[in-house]
Write an enzyme that holds these catalytic residues in place. Sequence first.
Site, PDB file in Angstrom:
ATOM      1  N   ASN A 180       0.405 -33.673  -7.938  1.00  0.00           N
ATOM      2  CA  ASN A 180       0.137 -34.566  -6.469  1.00  0.00           C
ATOM      3  C   ASN A 180       1.361 -33.833  -5.949  1.00  0.00           C
ATOM      4  O   ASN A 180       1.504 -32.994  -4.752  1.00  0.00           O
ATOM      5  CB  ASN A 180       0.812 -36.104  -6.504  1.00  0.00           C
ATOM      6  CG  ASN A 180      -0.190 -36.956  -6.383  1.00  0.00           C
ATOM      7  OD1 ASN A 180      -2.110 -36.508  -6.478  1.00  0.00           O
ATOM      8  ND2 ASN A 180       0.311 -38.230  -6.985  1.00  0.00           N
TER       9      ASN A 180
ATOM     10  N   ARG B 202     -16.233 -34.350   1.921  1.00  0.00           N
ATOM     11  CA  ARG B 202     -16.423 -33.390   0.533  1.00  0.00           C
ATOM     12  C   ARG B 202     -17.496 -33.898  -0.618  1.00  0.00           C
ATOM     13  O   ARG B 202     -17.297 -34.731   0.167  1.00  0.00           O
ATOM     14  CB  ARG B 202     -14.528 -33.881   0.374  1.00  0.00           C
ATOM     15  CG  ARG B 202     -13.329 -33.922   0.862  1.00  0.00           C
ATOM     16  CD  ARG B 202     -12.139 -34.353   0.319  1.00  0.00           C
ATOM     17  NE  ARG B 202     -11.045 -34.129   0.907  1.00  0.00           N
ATOM     18  CZ  ARG B 202      -9.778 -32.872   0.607  1.00  0.00           C
ATOM     19  NH1 ARG B 202     -10.329 -32.041   0.417  1.00  0.00           N
ATOM     20  NH2 ARG B 202      -9.461 -33.203   1.532  1.00  0.00           N
TER      21      ARG B 202
ATOM     22  N   ARG C 217      -8.802 -30.229   4.229  1.00  0.00           N
ATOM     23  CA  ARG C 217      -8.264 -28.890   3.181  1.00  0.00           C
ATOM     24  C   ARG C 217      -8.659 -29.007   1.712  1.00  0.00           C
ATOM     25  O   ARG C 217      -8.896 -30.358   1.307  1.00  0.00           O
ATOM     26  CB  ARG C 217      -7.050 -29.831   3.710  1.00  0.00           C
ATOM     27  CG  ARG C 217      -5.650 -29.039   3.160  1.00  0.00           C
ATOM     28  CD  ARG C 217      -4.596 -29.589   3.401  1.00  0.00           C
ATOM     29  NE  ARG C 217      -3.952 -29.946   4.459  1.00  0.00           N
ATOM     30  CZ  ARG C 217      -3.330 -29.219   5.719  1.00  0.00           C
ATOM     31  NH1 ARG C 217      -3.341 -27.871   5.275  1.00  0.00           N
ATOM     32  NH2 ARG C 217      -3.032 -30.052   6.889  1.00  0.00           N
TER      33      ARG C 217
ATOM     34  N   HIS D 252     -14.590 -37.164  10.509  1.00  0.00           N
ATOM     35  CA  HIS D 252     -13.605 -37.621   8.674  1.00  0.00           C
ATOM     36  C   HIS D 252     -14.993 -38.883   8.376  1.00  0.00           C
ATOM     37  O   HIS D 252     -14.737 -39.434   7.718  1.00  0.00           O
ATOM     38  CB  HIS D 252     -11.998 -38.888   9.529  1.00  0.00           C
ATOM     39  CG  HIS D 252     -11.957 -38.471   7.320  1.00  0.00           C
ATOM     40  ND1 HIS D 252     -11.750 -39.284   7.144  1.00  0.00           N
ATOM     41  CD2 HIS D 252     -11.049 -37.346   6.640  1.00  0.00           C
ATOM     42  CE1 HIS D 252     -11.338 -39.575   5.560  1.00  0.00           C
ATOM     43  NE2 HIS D 252     -11.285 -38.242   5.429  1.00  0.00           N
TER      44      HIS D 252
ATOM     45  N   TYR E  10     -12.200 -43.948  -7.113  1.00  0.00           N
ATOM     46  CA  TYR E  10     -10.998 -44.125  -5.984  1.00  0.00           C
ATOM     47  C   TYR E  10     -12.137 -45.598  -5.601  1.00  0.00           C
ATOM     48  O   TYR E  10     -13.515 -45.930  -5.655  1.00  0.00           O
ATOM     49  CB  TYR E  10     -12.066 -42.820  -4.984  1.00  0.00           C
ATOM     50  CG  TYR E  10     -11.206 -41.702  -5.166  1.00  0.00           C
ATOM     51  CD1 TYR E  10      -9.392 -42.107  -6.245  1.00  0.00           C
ATOM     52  CD2 TYR E  10     -11.175 -40.850  -4.062  1.00  0.00           C
ATOM     53  CE1 TYR E  10      -9.394 -40.832  -6.267  1.00  0.00           C
ATOM     54  CE2 TYR E  10     -10.596 -39.856  -4.937  1.00  0.00           C
ATOM     55  CZ  TYR E  10      -9.972 -39.483  -5.316  1.00  0.00           C
ATOM     56  OH  TYR E  10      -9.546 -38.194  -6.162  1.00  0.00           O
TER      57      TYR E  10
END
Length: 586
Positions: free
Chosen positions: A38, A440, A470, A500, A533
Site C-alpha cells: 500500500n 481489471r 492504474r 468503471h 474482496y
Amino acid sequence: MNRELSWLEFNQRVLEQAEDRSVPLLERAKFLAISGSNLDEFMMVRVGGLKLQFDRNAMVRDAAGLTVSQQINAVSSRVHEMVARQYDLLRDVLEPQLAAAEIRRVKVSDCSDRAREVADQRFHSDVSAVLSPHAITHDRPFPLLQGLGVHLCVRLRALPEKKPQADASDEAATESDPPVESASESSASSKASTKGTRSTKGASKTGTGKTGAAPSKKAKTAATSDAKSDSASESEEGDSWQFAVIPLGRSVPRLVSMPSERGHDYILLEDLVTHYVEDFFPGREVMECVAFRITRNADVELQEDGAADLVDGMEEVLESRRLSRVVRLEYSAAASDHVVSFLSEVMQLTNQDLYPIDGPMDLSYLFTLHGLEGFDSLRDEAWVPQAHPSIDPAEGLFTTIAKGDVLLVHPYERFDPIVRLVEEAAVDPDVLAIKQVLYRTSRRSPIVAALMRAAERGKYVSVIVELKARFDEARNIEWAREMEQAGVQVIYGIRGLKTHAKVCIIVRREPQGIVRYLHFGTGNYNEATANLYSDVSLLTCNDTLGADATTFFNAVTGASQPLQLQLLAAAPITLRKRILDLIEAE
C-alpha cells in the site's frame, strides 16, 4: 482534512492488524506485506503527484489549508514514522516468532556445511548466469533501474592510475634503492589489510541505524566503525573508489529455499548475491555492498486531448513512468555516507526522500511466506466459498436466471457462476451478442478467453476496455489487442473519464423473442480477487434493467449522452444525486 494524511491513517490501521497478537502469525506477516505494498503505491501516486504539483505551483493550498510544501513535509514525517514502526515489528516481533515456528531467514555465513554447498551451487548455476554488474564510469553512466526492484550498490577500491613511462636513470635508481612507501600508499595498504581482517567473502558491512528515520547527518552515517575510521585516509586519497550496480531483476526468485532438518529455511536473493559479490569483480577489492530500492513517480496521466490514439498515448504514459523521476530511495541502514551520497546525488534526492531500512527491503516477500505449505496452524482457517442454493450445476444458467434474480455475495459465495455465464454464452447457438465492460482482469482470464471464443464462433462481441485502470494498463492493452485479433469489437472508453462499470449483457434469441441476460457487479471480472474482496453480483433478465444497460453501453461506445435511465444511475450524470437522495431518505 488532508487526503494524503488521511490515507496514511488508513494504512496505519492495516499495520495495526499486523501488530495484533490475536491474529495468526502468518496472517500478521501478510498484513505487514499489505501495508508495505500500500505504501509503495502511495509513494508512487500520491507523493509523486505532490512533487509534480510543487513544481507547478508550490503555494496552492488543499482543503485543510496546507500548501504543497507543508503537505510534502507532513507526509514525509508520517511515512518515516510508519516505516520505522513496520521494521520494528518485523525485526523485534515477527521474525523471532517465525523462527520459533521454524520459518527462518538465514545468511550463508550462518548455514551448515551442507547448506553452504547448496547456496554455492544455487548462486553459480542459477544466479550468476542471469545477473550482470554495471560499473559506473565516465563513459558508463548510471543505469536506468526498475522502480520497486531490489538492487545492489557495490563500492570498489579504485584501480591505480597508469603512471608515465620512467626513463632509464629512474629505472636504475628504482632497482638499486629499497622501496619506500608514500604516506597515502601506506594508508591505503593499511586500510586494505584492515578490511581483509574484518569481513567475510563479499559480506557487506554491518551496522545499526534506525529504520525509516529521516536521515539526518547522524542517521545517514549508518556505516560500521571501520568505515568511519577509514574516512580520514579516504578523504586524503580523494576518489579512491568506484561504484557499480547489480540490478537483481524479477526473473530470479527473491526467496532461495535452503535445506534444513525441520521447518523452512530461506535466504533472500540480495543476501546470497552479497555473500558472493566478489565473484562479479575478480581482481578488485569490494569495500561495501549495499541493497537499495527506488520508487519512481507513477502519477503520469494520459493527456487525452493531445493523444490521437488512446492505445499509443497510454503506451507513451507507460514509457514515461519507466523514465520518471525517483521520489524515494530506500537503502540498507548499514550503508556508508559514501554510498548514500553517491545514490542520492545521482538521483537528485533530498533528505526527505531517503529511507534507511534496518531489515529486508520490499516487504512483499512476506506474501510468499504466507503461502508456505505445512504451516496451516499459523494462518486463518480457510473459508471455502459456498454454492448459491438457487444455482444447480446440472442446469444451464439461462434457465436458472429465467426463474428469478440471483444475488451473490462474494467471497462468501462462489464467483464461478459469473465465469460460467460468459462461457455458456460463448458456445450457446441461441446467443446473438455479448457486451461487456472490462476494468481489471486476471492474468489468464477465463472470461477474456470465452469472449474471444464467442467472437471466433461468429457472435457479435463488443467489449469496453478501460485503458486507464492504474497499473493494469499494460495488461489491458495486451488483452485488447488479442481480442481484436479474435474478432472482438474493442472500444477504449471515453476521453476524460474512466469507465468503471461492471456490467455484462448477453442477448439471446428465445421462443418468446429476444431476452437480455445481465450481470451487474461491484467487483472486477477477476476470479482470483473475487476470492478476497467483498463484492455483490446480481444475475437477472429484468426487461427494464436490460434496456437501461443497453442504453448505457451504447452511450459509452457511441460517445453520446445516454437517454433517461429508468432504474440505473450513471456517473457523472445521475449517480451522485441518486446516492445523496438515498442518504437523505435514510
